[in-house]
Design a protein around this motif. Structure first.
Motif, mmCIF file in Angstrom:
data_model
loop_
_atom_site.group_PDB
_atom_site.id
_atom_site.type_symbol
_atom_site.label_atom_id
_atom_site.label_comp_id
_atom_site.label_asym_id
_atom_site.label_seq_id
_atom_site.Cartn_x
_atom_site.Cartn_y
_atom_site.Cartn_z
ATOM 1 N N ARG A 186 0.827 -1.205 0.000
ATOM 2 C CA ARG A 186 0.000 0.000 0.000
ATOM 3 C C ARG A 186 0.863 1.259 0.000
ATOM 4 N NH1 ARG A 186 -5.423 -0.262 1.548
ATOM 5 N NH2 ARG A 186 -6.360 -2.006 0.419
ATOM 6 N N ARG A 218 2.127 2.065 -3.385
ATOM 7 C CA ARG A 218 1.065 2.205 -4.373
ATOM 8 C C ARG A 218 0.937 0.958 -5.250
ATOM 9 N NH1 ARG A 218 -2.173 6.182 -2.561
ATOM 10 N NH2 ARG A 218 -0.953 7.985 -1.907
ATOM 11 N N PRO A 256 -1.324 -2.202 -6.074
ATOM 12 C CA PRO A 256 -2.736 -2.560 -5.825
ATOM 13 C C PRO A 256 -2.890 -3.973 -5.283
ATOM 14 C CG PRO A 256 -2.265 -2.619 -8.176
ATOM 15 C CD PRO A 256 -1.025 -2.087 -7.517
ATOM 16 N N THR A 294 -5.031 -6.188 -2.411
ATOM 17 C CA THR A 294 -6.190 -6.142 -1.519
ATOM 18 C C THR A 294 -5.990 -7.069 -0.333
ATOM 19 O OG1 THR A 294 -7.317 -7.877 -2.768
ATOM 20 C CG2 THR A 294 -7.720 -5.615 -3.441
ATOM 21 N N LEU A 304 -6.509 2.311 -0.951
ATOM 22 C CA LEU A 304 -6.429 1.898 -2.352
ATOM 23 C C LEU A 304 -7.493 2.639 -3.141
ATOM 24 C CD1 LEU A 304 -4.978 -0.123 -4.247
ATOM 25 C CD2 LEU A 304 -6.836 -1.712 -3.789
ATOM 26 N N ASP A 326 -7.557 1.597 -9.001
ATOM 27 C CA ASP A 326 -6.629 0.489 -8.769
ATOM 28 C C ASP A 326 -7.377 -0.780 -8.362
ATOM 29 O OD1 ASP A 326 -4.550 2.183 -9.338
ATOM 30 O OD2 ASP A 326 -4.166 2.695 -7.243
#
Length: 414
Positions: free
Chosen positions: A127, A130, A132, A134, A167, A171
């Motif tokens: 994170r 940057r 992506p 989850t 996020l 993304d």
């Protein structure tokens, strides 16, 4: 002849040497008191200086923590290799894991949470760079429950004082669609259901932006919104063979889970699209429903801003004066409920009943699902006697001007 040593506790002279963990100890055979213990050499700074310490002062706990640290670092490195992350991501995650294990908050946690701690460090590193990633992806790789993973993540963020950027929705759409089997030719997916990845991504992104502009994203979990948007985008690109495919089958073909709220998000998106379709002049001769409106999603997205302005309003009555170019003053505006209903749009007549446009508000305000909670019963009021002390904050309420004093005396005399 020197006196024989005796136990300081019980006075017994039966003292024996006992080997305990490869060291010699002098123990009383009568009461078990340890009179002296051997010396151990540590594996850290004391060994470097050739110093010895007693067993009770040894570094067994530190050695155990070191083994846990080594296993955790290997786990973090393996997870980074599985995700194919750059080396700088791995270094950041390892440094966070080393800092976390030095804190007392993570010393006495369960083994399951320590295993999830490495995944949280990888998640934070991605994170911050940057990338992506989850939380659901990490949980699926670690076979972990999302609730437990979230609790460990919040503890890590609080203890280390980390700043973890959220996020972005773009993304998330890209990451979510990358896992779809519908964009990858496989034997389990029929040929008419395969779709180009770039086209599906662009159409899904446009529908998600429409959902964001119409309050369908605010305060909601983003994955159901993205799933419903991807389903509509997939159907609209080739509506002929795909309109008969329901959302559940679409998720099975794509190889993703079906979130329970996705059906609600799909219904809300279709309502917005039907309202916008009622304002397109070349669609007024058709009776559109939630199935046939999918064929015209491309046109609706192309004129999104104008159609939203005409179909919805921020306040009641706003937008009634909006007329299409070329219409005279004697004609009714296209956003009128009567005209829309006469031209074959049942949704407009249903939603815009009462002579005003439907306000563009969050769905929770248009269709409240929860009843307001009754107010808690207040405590019985204490009888006032007039002798209560007046606080400093209320004293100004009792100060009266001379005019108020005269009026009060006059009213009292009456």
């Amino acid at each position: 002849m020197a006196a024989r040593a005796r136990c300081p506790e019980c006075g017994s002279g039966s003292l024996v040497e006992d080997a305990h963990y490869a060291q010699q100890q002098l123990v009383c055979a009568a009461c078990g008191c340890v009179l002296s213990e051997g010396l151990l050499t540590t594996t850290y700074t004391d060994e470097e200086h050739l110093r010895e310490v007693a067993y009770s002062q040894s570094t067994g706990q530190k050695e155990q923590l070191s083994r846990c640290l080594q296993r955790g670092i290997r786990r973090v490195q393996d997870l980074c290799k599985v995700l194919q992350l750059p080396a700088v991501f791995e270094d950041t995650a390892v440094s966070y894991f080393q800092r976390a294990l030095q804190l007392p908050a993570f010393h006495l946690v369960s083994l399951e949470k320590k295993e999830l701690l490495g995944g949280c460090c990888v998640f934070v590193a991605c994170r911050q760079h940057r990338w992506p990633l989850t939380m659901g992806t990490v949980c699926s790789l670690l076979y972990a429950r999302q609730e437990l993973f979230a609790s460990v993540f919040l503890s890590l963020q609080r203890e280390l004082g980390l700043s973890v950027p959220a996020l972005s929705l773009a993304d998330l759409v890209t990451t979510h669609l990358n896992s779809f089997r519908l964009v990858q030719p496989t034997a389990s997916v029929p040929v008419p259901f395969l779709e180009d990845k770039e086209q599906l991504l662009a159409r899904t992104m446009a529908i998600v932006e429409l959902a964001s502009e119409t309050w369908l994203v605010t305060g909601r979990h983003p994955v159901p919104v993205v799933t419903a948007a991807a389903f509509l985008a997939w159907q609209s690109l080739r509506p002929g063979p795909r309109l008969c495919c329901p959302l559940a089958r679409f998720c099975r073909l794509a190889g993703v889970d079906l979130p329970p709220p996705a059906h609600l998000r799909l219904r809300e998106l279709l309502e917005i699209l039907l309202g916008m379709a009622s304002q397109l002049s070349w669609l007024r001769g058709f009776r559109l429903d939630k199935r046939t409106v999918v064929k015209h999603i491309g046109d609706l997205l192309q004129h999104r801003l104008l159609l939203l302005k005409r179909a919805f309003s921020q306040q009641d009555g706003q937008g009634q004066q909006d007329t299409a170019p070329g219409q005279g003053s004697g004609q009714a505006p296209p956003s009128s409920p009567a005209v829309a209903q006469r031209q074959g749009c049942p949704w407009a007549g249903k939603q815009q009943r009462g002579g005003s446009l439907r306000p563009l508000l969050p769905p929770c305000l248009i269709h409240p699902r929860k009843r307001p909670r009754p107010a808690a019963p207040s405590a019985p009021a204490v009888a006032l006697t007039g002798d209560e002390p007046i606080s400093d904050s209320e004293i100004e309420q009792y100060l009266r001007s001379p005019e108020e004093i005269r009026a009060f005396r006059k009213a009292k005399a009456w």
